[in-house]
Motif scaffolding. Sequence first.
Motif, mmCIF file in Angstrom:
data_model
loop_
_atom_site.group_PDB
_atom_site.id
_atom_site.type_symbol
_atom_site.label_atom_id
_atom_site.label_comp_id
_atom_site.label_asym_id
_atom_site.label_seq_id
_atom_site.Cartn_x
_atom_site.Cartn_y
_atom_site.Cartn_z
ATOM 1 N N LYS A 1 0.847 -1.185 0.000
ATOM 2 C CA LYS A 1 0.000 0.000 0.000
ATOM 3 C C LYS A 1 0.889 1.243 0.000
ATOM 4 O O LYS A 1 1.168 1.841 1.042
ATOM 5 C CB LYS A 1 -0.924 0.001 1.225
ATOM 6 N N ILE A 2 1.346 1.620 -1.159
ATOM 7 C CA ILE A 2 2.252 2.754 -1.282
ATOM 8 C C ILE A 2 1.669 3.763 -2.259
ATOM 9 O O ILE A 2 0.742 3.469 -3.009
ATOM 10 C CB ILE A 2 3.645 2.302 -1.761
ATOM 11 N N GLU A 3 2.250 4.944 -2.239
ATOM 12 C CA GLU A 3 1.878 5.997 -3.173
ATOM 13 C C GLU A 3 3.129 6.485 -3.879
ATOM 14 O O GLU A 3 4.228 6.454 -3.316
ATOM 15 C CB GLU A 3 1.194 7.153 -2.440
ATOM 16 N N ILE A 4 2.937 6.941 -5.097
ATOM 17 C CA ILE A 4 4.045 7.448 -5.901
ATOM 18 C C ILE A 4 3.916 8.971 -5.970
ATOM 19 O O ILE A 4 2.865 9.488 -6.379
ATOM 20 C CB ILE A 4 4.030 6.850 -7.322
ATOM 21 N N CYS A 5 4.971 9.654 -5.562
ATOM 22 C CA CYS A 5 4.953 11.114 -5.605
ATOM 23 C C CYS A 5 6.033 11.610 -6.561
ATOM 24 O O CYS A 5 6.947 10.871 -6.939
ATOM 25 C CB CYS A 5 5.139 11.722 -4.218
#
Length: 724
Positions: free
Chosen positions: A479-483
């Motif tokens: 559960k990660i996000e890409i910034c």
Amino acid sequence: MVQGGSVSVSKEGNPSRRSGRQAGESRNGGTETQVQKAAKMQVLVCLVCLYALSVIQPRPCSVSASAFRHHAFCMLDQSTAWYSGCNLVSVPTDLPENLQKLHLDRNRIRLLWNSSLTRYTHLQTLSCTHNTMETIQAGVFSSTPLLESLSLASNLLHSNYHELGRALRFLPALKSLDLSENLLAEDMVSSILQNLTTLESLTLSGNLLMRLDTSIFSGLHQLQELNLERNMLYEIEDGAFENLKKLRRLNVAFNHLPCIVDFHLTQLEVLNASHNVIEWFLSYQHQEQEFQLETLDLSDNKMFFFPLLPNRSRIRTLLLAENQINFYGRQLDNSSSGQPAVVQFVNLDGSVRNITATYLWDETLHSDVSSLELLDMSENSLRYLPQGFLSRMTSLSRLRLAHNCLESMYLAPVEIPDSLMELDLSHNLLSELQLNRSFGNLLPNLKFFNLSSNDLQQIPSWTFSALQNIASIDLSSNKIEICSSQGDSHCVVLSSIFSLRHLYLSDCDLQMISPQALEGSPITHLELSKNPRFIVRRTTFLSLSRTLEHLGLGNTNLSDMDFSPFQSLRSLDISGNALNQLPTSLLGLSLRTLNLRDNKLSTIPPGQARVLGQKIQSLLLGGNLFNCCQLDWWTIFREMDNVRIEDQAEVKCHLSTLVDHISQMKQLASTHCRKKAEMIWPYILLFLPLCLILLGLCLVFILSFNPKLIPRFIKQRCRRSTSY
């Protein structure tokens, strides 16, 4: 001259003789015709008989050398003969005398007579595997002194093993012997192997060996490779391999060995002891001579502790997957008094030794692991790695720790050697990565980093940008996000990583990626499948239009997208997206692999099929309900040799006439729909007369109640008065 019913006339024959002959033919015309017919019939009958004999009579495998090249199984190539699967019951006797290699595998040979090989005095290789051989007579090899390789696997040689042992003594040059799968016990093997002093390779796999003592291999002074896998070994007596001074490769996999203690085979280079029930591996620690061991395979055993390796070794590959290895210091050293816990070990000789829990694993650090290049500890019970455990492995390039219980990982040069190129931490319980940037370059040689199937939540945004040579990152099932910029601790920066080529982000619950998030990273392989809430936009990948070769968008709720900017794309996965038509932008690409599974395609326009068929090599179409009456595209794909439909058995079509029908594509006839259409005409011909009759009755009925309707209709049509 008349011969055989044919007439021959010389050039110098006079006209009178020709006239006489013609007159004779005229008088005896009927008789001459019957003779000719009878002769022709005899010739025809002979030809038919010869053809029938050639077809009906079976061709034996024992044929002349000139016929070998035309037989499917029997073949002769220079000095090698293949007689595999020829249903032979004995050794062929008509082969060239200078034959060097003879293969008689998969036949029905039960006995090798003393005279079976007398003709082949130059024979060097003989293979008789998968026969029903029970007996090899004692003198069968007396005429083949040059034989070096003998394979007798998968036979029944336990019946007369004494005679086999006597036969092998006539082979002074024998180097390789395969006796696997012959139901041999250890006493039989000991009798067979007597005086085989030239043997270099021995295979005894798949037999009934249970215990090895010091006498069984005592005379094999030249042996270099020994295969004992898939027996029933539960004990190897100390000194069983003592006389094998040249032994380099030993395979004891798939047995029942409980432990290996005081390992001291210094000459051994490869040891495969996988798939046993080994709980301990302890090498002899007081050996002054350096161990030559390079590969040690202890995978799929029941080991609880890291193996105790030799003090002086050159080991490069250590395989410990599928065990129960753990480090117990944290679990045991938690006493409230502040004193370290003590573990009591009872040795095999009955002595008791107390070991502090903190140093329970510390004995392994005395082992020489400086040359180790590959360490595989996947599928164990690891919860943590002790401090300094990996730092001594200064040559380590591949570390595999998948399928464990690791909760955290400290990535720093003081703990992980700079030589590491591959790190697999997938399928663990990692929630955070601990990194320290103050150490300078972080893992400068790391190229492959697998963090998939964890629970990563806290990961520094600069983690991957600090890896100078990283080429592949797998963050799937996290559960990660890409910034797009650093500073936010809750997302990962993947832009401007100039070495990055492969990026896996499947099943990450992604919703969107900004166009700048991947800018500056020359990614060729991008996997975003299994993100059902992901908003697919062309601008998201536009920065990768020149480099992207594979794009995975399966199960991303894709409706439509313009793929025309991605001219380098060779593989595309758009499965599971409810597409009802093929994106036209795909026609301008040079795709080699296309996955269209689990969509809502009913057909593919023939024009699109022709364009795709000229480029596509691998195609997946299952899970769609195609229209059975619009299958021109299927015919086009089938006629093209370069197109391979990988899931052809799962491709189905939907036929709707009176009832719905599902049929497999490969069983569907091309005229199926035409036949269905032709079945409608009988119904039309049946109801048309009935309709005409009803129409006529209606007209009669109307006219009978209104008789003035017809004159009025005629008057309107003719435009003139009518007198009545």
